[in-house]
Design an enzyme around this catalytic site. Sequence first.
Site, PDB file in Angstrom:
ATOM      1  N   THR A   1      -3.635   0.402   1.930  1.00 58.33           N
ATOM      2  CA  THR A   1      -3.730   1.581   2.785  1.00 58.33           C
ATOM      3  C   THR A   1      -4.588   2.680   2.166  1.00 58.33           C
ATOM      4  OG1 THR A   1      -1.501   1.090   3.603  1.00 58.33           O
ATOM      5  CG2 THR A   1      -2.374   3.287   4.065  1.00 58.33           C
ATOM      6  N   GLU A   2      -5.378   3.338   3.035  1.00 60.86           N
ATOM      7  CA  GLU A   2      -6.236   4.441   2.613  1.00 60.86           C
ATOM      8  C   GLU A   2      -5.993   5.648   3.519  1.00 60.86           C
ATOM      9  OE1 GLU A   2      -9.891   1.478   1.186  1.00 60.86           O
ATOM     10  OE2 GLU A   2     -10.237   2.982   2.753  1.00 60.86           O
TER      11      GLU A   2
ATOM     12  N   GLU B   1       3.781  -3.383   5.646  1.00 59.48           N
ATOM     13  CA  GLU B   1       3.398  -4.768   5.928  1.00 59.48           C
ATOM     14  C   GLU B   1       3.076  -4.978   7.406  1.00 59.48           C
ATOM     15  OE1 GLU B   1       3.116  -7.425   3.361  1.00 59.48           O
ATOM     16  OE2 GLU B   1       2.961  -5.453   2.463  1.00 59.48           O
TER      17      GLU B   1
ATOM     18  N   GLY C   1      -7.833   6.993   5.613  1.00 60.35           N
ATOM     19  CA  GLY C   1      -8.355   6.751   6.953  1.00 60.35           C
ATOM     20  C   GLY C   1      -8.172   5.335   7.424  1.00 60.35           C
TER      21      GLY C   1
END
Length: 402
Positions: A130-131, A379, A133
């Site tokens: 995850t980032e 997930e 954006g």
Amino acid sequence: MINLELPQKLQMAQKMSHQLAHAVFRPIARKYDKIEHCDTPEELIPVGAMLKNVGMSSQRTSSEGSAGVSEISNGANMMQVLATAELSWGCVGLMLSIPGLGLGNAAIQAVGTPQQKQKFGQLHCAMAITEPGCGSDSAAVQTTARLQGDNWILNGEKIFATAAQRGDAVVVWATLDRGKGKAAIKSFVVEKGTPGMEVVRCEDKMGLRVSDTAAIVFTDCKIPKDNILGSAEIADTAEARKKAFGGVMQTFDNTRPPVAAMAYGVARAALEITRELLEKEGVVFDYGKSLYNGSALQAEIYRLEAELEASRLLILKAAWMADNNQPNSKEASMCKAKAGRVGNRITLKCVELCGSLGYGEAELLEKLARDSKILDIFEGTQQIQQLIIARHVLGKSSSELK
């Protein structure tokens, strides 16, 4: 005839996991729920060493038993979901904090070479996808990796990485070329202490408070060329691109059933506590009567138990398919969607049914409700799971059904 009984060896593993959860996790669950950003709980260090030995033994058994092509097996995946459910019954946050059992380890086992499994298999590996954006759309990863001589150079930012602070290494998703979409997404192993990788903060959270969740920044982070999981080639045809990204996404097929098992274990714990509290107040549960011949309270418990059992069976099917080398992407998403949704509903309903006891800290119900929420999110969210299932059912690609 379909036989849904667990083999004796798995029953023993399940029993041992429950004993560990009951004797070690439950007594300290509230203590560590109130301590955030602590070091690895000292009670978990011997647990990690013990489970690592058990895992190595089960992997050897599984590989030895896979010699016969037609052999049906219940192996490492089935054992993992059973143990995960029992340990989560004790405390899912503590279960996620056990040294050596990170989500990154599942990625290495899914797509790593034998040499990589040997090199990184004994480490506690976090997962960084995850980032800021990029959340559920894994193909939108912006962190980059470029080859420079015998090294990869990583640049970017990751958030919500479970065990990134305590772990020995992080499995990082990065793109080799932002213009080539998901075909260029690869995963890399970055060991702790590598120059250019910095854990910039740990998050304050509603649930799983003992489990560290960190943000990481990569600035010209240099790692060996061999630390890429899978091929470094970027596919040049639609079919090859689909196959390449499918290899990366196989990680989720391995990790979604265990996450579903976490939700199942937390929900089962809440339901058992609720039944005990209600029975102390004189509520009798009689399964010989029709659902409509009892009180509304009894009927509610029966419905929740039925939903929980449906979740359990979906989890077992997905794990069994993985152990028998059957594609289980649809089933992995089905069990994750069902268990995540049901887990939320059961824990919140248990808080409601138990009133002040459910909402206060005298019991673990409010903690279980807080812990359960993230299990429906990480997930892959509920919406993403349903989209994946729809694509499989309708025979649509990700570009055809968004």
